[in-house]
Scaffold this motif. Structure first.
Motif, PDB file in Angstrom:
ATOM      1  N   HIS A  33      19.205  19.175 -39.893  1.00  0.00           N
ATOM      2  CA  HIS A  33      20.516  18.806 -40.426  1.00  0.00           C
ATOM      3  C   HIS A  33      21.554  18.739 -39.313  1.00  0.00           C
ATOM      4  O   HIS A  33      22.336  17.804 -39.243  1.00  0.00           O
ATOM      5  N   GLY A  34      21.556  19.743 -38.442  1.00  0.00           N
ATOM      6  CA  GLY A  34      22.530  19.789 -37.360  1.00  0.00           C
ATOM      7  C   GLY A  34      23.851  20.344 -37.842  1.00  0.00           C
ATOM      8  O   GLY A  34      24.380  19.902 -38.861  1.00  0.00           O
ATOM      9  N   ALA A  35      24.369  21.339 -37.141  1.00  0.00           N
ATOM     10  CA  ALA A  35      25.621  21.974 -37.551  1.00  0.00           C
ATOM     11  C   ALA A  35      25.552  22.411 -39.004  1.00  0.00           C
ATOM     12  O   ALA A  35      26.528  22.335 -39.735  1.00  0.00           O
ATOM     13  N   GLY A  36      24.378  22.875 -39.423  1.00  0.00           N
ATOM     14  CA  GLY A  36      24.189  23.236 -40.816  1.00  0.00           C
ATOM     15  C   GLY A  36      24.997  24.435 -41.259  1.00  0.00           C
ATOM     16  O   GLY A  36      25.240  24.619 -42.449  1.00  0.00           O
TER      17      GLY A  36
ATOM     18  N   PRO B 183      23.105   8.368 -41.933  1.00  0.00           N
ATOM     19  CA  PRO B 183      24.429   8.589 -42.515  1.00  0.00           C
ATOM     20  C   PRO B 183      25.450   9.017 -41.463  1.00  0.00           C
ATOM     21  O   PRO B 183      26.650   8.933 -41.685  1.00  0.00           O
ATOM     22  N   HIS B 184      24.958   9.509 -40.307  1.00  0.00           N
ATOM     23  CA  HIS B 184      25.819   9.943 -39.210  1.00  0.00           C
ATOM     24  C   HIS B 184      25.038   9.758 -37.920  1.00  0.00           C
ATOM     25  O   HIS B 184      23.810   9.907 -37.903  1.00  0.00           O
ATOM     26  N   PRO B 185      25.697   9.427 -36.808  1.00  0.00           N
ATOM     27  CA  PRO B 185      24.965   9.192 -35.562  1.00  0.00           C
ATOM     28  C   PRO B 185      24.327  10.434 -34.952  1.00  0.00           C
ATOM     29  O   PRO B 185      23.399  10.313 -34.145  1.00  0.00           O
ATOM     30  N   ILE B 186      24.782  11.639 -35.326  1.00  0.00           N
ATOM     31  CA  ILE B 186      24.232  12.878 -34.764  1.00  0.00           C
ATOM     32  C   ILE B 186      23.522  13.698 -35.833  1.00  0.00           C
ATOM     33  O   ILE B 186      22.365  14.093 -35.679  1.00  0.00           O
TER      34      ILE B 186
ATOM     35  N   ALA C  78      31.220  20.627 -37.685  1.00  0.00           N
ATOM     36  CA  ALA C  78      30.432  19.430 -37.375  1.00  0.00           C
ATOM     37  C   ALA C  78      30.916  18.753 -36.095  1.00  0.00           C
ATOM     38  O   ALA C  78      31.479  17.647 -36.121  1.00  0.00           O
ATOM     39  N   HIS C  79      30.687  19.406 -34.972  1.00  0.00           N
ATOM     40  CA  HIS C  79      31.012  18.808 -33.677  1.00  0.00           C
ATOM     41  C   HIS C  79      29.948  19.195 -32.665  1.00  0.00           C
ATOM     42  O   HIS C  79      29.334  20.262 -32.752  1.00  0.00           O
ATOM     43  N   THR C  80      29.721  18.320 -31.719  1.00  0.00           N
ATOM     44  CA  THR C  80      28.765  18.577 -30.658  1.00  0.00           C
ATOM     45  C   THR C  80      29.252  17.877 -29.400  1.00  0.00           C
ATOM     46  O   THR C  80      30.308  17.227 -29.404  1.00  0.00           O
ATOM     47  N   ARG C  81      28.486  17.959 -28.306  1.00  0.00           N
ATOM     48  CA  ARG C  81      28.958  17.407 -27.039  1.00  0.00           C
ATOM     49  C   ARG C  81      29.251  15.912 -27.135  1.00  0.00           C
ATOM     50  O   ARG C  81      30.241  15.426 -26.592  1.00  0.00           O
ATOM     51  N   ALA C  82      28.388  15.165 -27.821  1.00  0.00           N
ATOM     52  CA  ALA C  82      28.592  13.716 -27.906  1.00  0.00           C
ATOM     53  C   ALA C  82      29.851  13.367 -28.691  1.00  0.00           C
ATOM     54  O   ALA C  82      30.576  12.441 -28.338  1.00  0.00           O
TER      55      ALA C  82
ATOM     56  N   ASP D 240      36.465  12.575 -40.170  1.00  0.00           N
ATOM     57  CA  ASP D 240      35.293  11.834 -40.643  1.00  0.00           C
ATOM     58  C   ASP D 240      34.007  12.630 -40.416  1.00  0.00           C
ATOM     59  O   ASP D 240      33.134  12.677 -41.288  1.00  0.00           O
ATOM     60  N   HIS D 241      33.884  13.238 -39.246  1.00  0.00           N
ATOM     61  CA  HIS D 241      32.677  14.019 -38.942  1.00  0.00           C
ATOM     62  C   HIS D 241      32.489  15.136 -39.964  1.00  0.00           C
ATOM     63  O   HIS D 241      31.390  15.344 -40.489  1.00  0.00           O
ATOM     64  N   GLU D 242      33.560  15.861 -40.254  1.00  0.00           N
ATOM     65  CA  GLU D 242      33.489  16.965 -41.201  1.00  0.00           C
ATOM     66  C   GLU D 242      33.219  16.447 -42.617  1.00  0.00           C
ATOM     67  O   GLU D 242      32.417  17.035 -43.356  1.00  0.00           O
TER      68      GLU D 242
END
Length: 242
Positions: free
Chosen positions: A190-193, A175-178, A197-201, A215-217
């Motif tokens: 989950h990531g950024a649970g 559903p999301h690339p990260i 919702a942001h990371t280095r990539a 979109d990420h959020e």
């Protein structure tokens, strides 16, 4: 004696009860002969779980995990699983399968490597280790000093340098690339649970041609809602079982 000790770090977030409920739910479906404990890092909220240790202040990720490892080293179990609050096993029988893979490759530790985030280092969202791996490895939890897949120096949180079995992302559906990664079809993260919702990539702009900051959020919120309301359906879809 229980063979596996599972320890989770819970920080100051309103989602802790949801994450604990999800962890407990999927552990009961996938894992045998375990004891589950928690380290409360800067949160005073009461959770229905045995407390291994706590800190009144939010120590930060490296410091909290250092405290957890020091506490774990005072125990004696055959196996250990250290989890972020938004991570849990999703494949029944993962213990024996993972141990087979580790034995075949002569390592005592397994952890995800987040290639999708351009990482080259073991990520501490899920660390599985034998008793030997815990007690005989020189663990160093620190920020900084790493190089990503683009050759850039990054300030990432790492476990130090030691042999480990890398678990890579195996999602059939993304559903999301990260976010929402399944590693070796065994563990969900989950990531950024409990943060933005942001990371280095994402900050590197490599997704900007098709995903905006909004979109990420938006996708992260939608994923959390799906996981919370229909967890088995959501995980099954990631695994290609739905």
């Amino acid at each position: 004696m229980t063979k596996l000790l599972i320890a989770t770090v819970f920080g100051p977030t309103k989602r802790n009860r949801t994450w604990l409920n999800l962890q407990t739910r999927f552990l009961s479906q996938t894992t045998k002969e375990y004891k589950q404990v928690a380290f409360l890092n800067g949160t005073s909220k009461k959770l229905d779980i045995e407390v291994l240790g706590r800190s009144k202040q939010n120590l930060g990720h490296p410091e909290a995990l250092t405290e957890v490892f020091n506490l774990l080293k005072e125990t004696k179990y055959d196996q250990y699983l250290l989890l972020d609050s938004d991570a849990f096993p999703v494949w029944p029988g993962w213990q024996s399968t993972l141990m087979d893979h580790m034995n075949q490759n002569g390592v005592q530790i397994a952890a995800p490597i987040r290639l999708e985030n351009l990482d080259q280092h073991a990520h501490p969202c899920t660390i599985f280790m034998t008793g030997k791996g815990l007690h005989e490895t020189d663990w160093h939890f620190q920020l900084g000093g790493q190089t990503n897949l683009m050759g850039q120096k990054i300030k990432a949180f790492t476990l130090g340098e030691f042999p480990f079995l890398p678990m890579v992302r195996t999602n059939v559906y993304n559903p999301h690339p990260i976010w929402g990664g399944v590693y070796n079809h065994m563990f969900y993260h989950h990531g950024a649970g409990s943060r933005h919702a942001h990371t280095r990539a994402t900050k590197a702009g490599i997704f900007d041609h098709f995903l905006s900051d909004e979109d990420h959020e938006r996708i992260a919120r939608r994923m959390f809602k799906a996981l919370k309301t229909q967890p088995e359906h959501y995980i099954g879809k990631l695994l290609g079982l739905r």
